[in-house]
Design a protein around this motif. Structure first.
Motif, short mmCIF file in Angstrom:
data_model
loop_
_atom_site.label_atom_id
_atom_site.label_comp_id
_atom_site.label_asym_id
_atom_site.label_seq_id
_atom_site.Cartn_x
_atom_site.Cartn_y
_atom_site.Cartn_z
N THR A 49 4.55 -10.48 -18.89
CA THR A 49 3.27 -10.01 -18.36
C THR A 49 2.19 -10.02 -19.43
N LEU A 50 2.53 -9.57 -20.63
CA LEU A 50 1.56 -9.57 -21.74
C LEU A 50 1.13 -11.00 -22.10
N VAL A 51 2.07 -11.94 -22.03
CA VAL A 51 1.74 -13.34 -22.29
C VAL A 51 0.71 -13.82 -21.28
N ARG A 52 0.93 -13.48 -20.02
CA ARG A 52 0.00 -13.90 -18.97
C ARG A 52 -1.37 -13.24 -19.14
N VAL A 53 -1.38 -11.97 -19.54
CA VAL A 53 -2.65 -11.28 -19.78
C VAL A 53 -3.41 -11.94 -20.92
N ALA A 54 -2.69 -12.33 -21.97
CA ALA A 54 -3.33 -13.01 -23.10
C ALA A 54 -3.94 -14.34 -22.65
N ARG A 55 -3.21 -15.08 -21.82
CA ARG A 55 -3.73 -16.35 -21.30
C ARG A 55 -4.95 -16.13 -20.42
N ALA A 56 -5.00 -14.96 -19.79
CA ALA A 56 -6.14 -14.63 -18.92
C ALA A 56 -7.25 -13.93 -19.70
N ARG A 57 -7.25 -14.11 -21.01
CA ARG A 57 -8.28 -13.56 -21.90
C ARG A 57 -8.38 -12.05 -21.79
N GLY A 58 -7.21 -11.41 -21.69
CA GLY A 58 -7.15 -9.96 -21.71
C GLY A 58 -7.33 -9.28 -20.38
N SER A 59 -7.49 -10.04 -19.31
CA SER A 59 -7.71 -9.44 -17.99
C SER A 59 -6.39 -9.32 -17.22
N PHE A 60 -5.96 -8.08 -17.01
CA PHE A 60 -4.74 -7.84 -16.23
C PHE A 60 -4.93 -8.29 -14.79
N ASP A 61 -6.11 -8.04 -14.24
CA ASP A 61 -6.38 -8.43 -12.85
C ASP A 61 -6.33 -9.95 -12.68
N ARG A 62 -6.93 -10.69 -13.63
CA ARG A 62 -6.92 -12.14 -13.54
C ARG A 62 -5.51 -12.68 -13.70
N ALA A 63 -4.73 -12.08 -14.60
CA ALA A 63 -3.35 -12.51 -14.80
C ALA A 63 -2.53 -12.32 -13.53
N ASN A 64 -2.72 -11.17 -12.87
CA ASN A 64 -2.00 -10.91 -11.62
C ASN A 64 -2.41 -11.88 -10.53
N ALA A 65 -3.71 -12.17 -10.45
CA ALA A 65 -4.21 -13.10 -9.43
C ALA A 65 -3.64 -14.50 -9.66
N ASP A 66 -3.63 -14.95 -10.91
CA ASP A 66 -3.09 -16.28 -11.21
C ASP A 66 -1.60 -16.36 -10.85
N TRP A 67 -0.88 -15.30 -11.19
CA TRP A 67 0.56 -15.27 -10.91
C TRP A 67 0.82 -15.29 -9.40
N ALA A 68 0.04 -14.53 -8.66
CA ALA A 68 0.19 -14.50 -7.21
C ALA A 68 -0.06 -15.88 -6.60
N ARG A 69 -1.07 -16.57 -7.10
CA ARG A 69 -1.38 -17.91 -6.58
C ARG A 69 -0.25 -18.89 -6.90
N GLU A 70 0.32 -18.77 -8.08
CA GLU A 70 1.44 -19.64 -8.43
C GLU A 70 2.63 -19.41 -7.50
N LEU A 71 2.93 -18.17 -7.22
CA LEU A 71 4.05 -17.85 -6.33
C LEU A 71 3.77 -18.32 -4.91
#
Length: 211
Positions: A49-71
């Motif tokens: 999760t932290l890796v994804r947040v880092a890729r999303a430039r620190g945004s937890f919400d954006r990381a979650n949204a990207d992950w949801a779209r991938e799934l």
């Protein structure tokens, strides 16, 4: 939590192909993507999760949204429903998450799906009351107790109230939960002299978040 997940799965079984592609109350998310997000809770771990947040430039919400779209791109609604049912009783959450965060997530996102589709999904007060009590002072939800300072929120279908002041906001506890979690859709069923003020505060918060 388990009961709410299974009830939601039963409700989602009634959706048709077009419903899955409809926009939810979550900006930019389809109904399919919201379901994908709901399957994340039992599988999220801190490291990935932290890796994804880092890729999303620190945004937890954006990381979650990207992950949801991938799934959602990987799994069909039927596959995701099977996952939701299989993990309904799994009490797993990320570190720092509260014990009531998974239940709150299901209750709120269930309405994110149902309301834009014009569907009615019950929000049992016995489940919503502890979730709203948790959200009311939660930093994750922007501290509604501070955001609505001076307003008094009163549930009309449960023994719950919060806030100080003479300007009241009254309505079903499910709609109060939606407002506390930032969903303007909950305002439609609320009454009282404080509703207009509450709506204005929510709008200011949305504008600040978008800036």
């Amino acid at each position: 939590m388990r009961a709410e997940r299974l009830d939601l799965a039963d409700f989602l079984e009634s959706l048709d192909r077009r419903d899955w592609q409809a926009r939810s109350l979550c900006p930019g998310w389809t109904v399919h993507e919201v379901l994908a997000h709901l399957t994340l809770s039992p599988r999220e771990t801190v490291g990935p999760t932290l890796v994804r947040v880092a890729r999303a430039r620190g945004s937890f919400d954006r990381a979650n949204a990207d992950w949801a779209r991938e799934l959602a791109a990987e799994f069909s609604p039927a596959d995701l429903l099977a996952q939701l049912r299989a993990t309904a009783g799994v009490d797993h959450r990320l570190a720092l998450s509260g014990a009531l965060d998974p239940l709150t997530d299901i209750l709120v996102h269930g309405q994110d799906i149902a309301r834009p589709l014009g569907r009615r999904r019950e929000m049992p007060p016995a489940r919503v009351t502890p979730a709203l009590e948790h959200v009311w002072s939660s930093v994750f939800y922007g501290r509604p107790d501070k955001r609505f300072n001076g307003l008094r929120f009163i549930a009309t279908d449960a023994q719950w109230s919060a806030g100080e002041g003479s300007s009241e906001v009254r309505g079903p506890i499910g709609d109060l939960l939606l407002v506390a979690s930032g969903r303007a859709a909950g305002l439609a069923n609320l009454t009282g002299p404080g509703v207009e003020d509450a709506a204005a505060r929510m709008q200011r918060r949305r504008r600040a978040a978008a800036a």
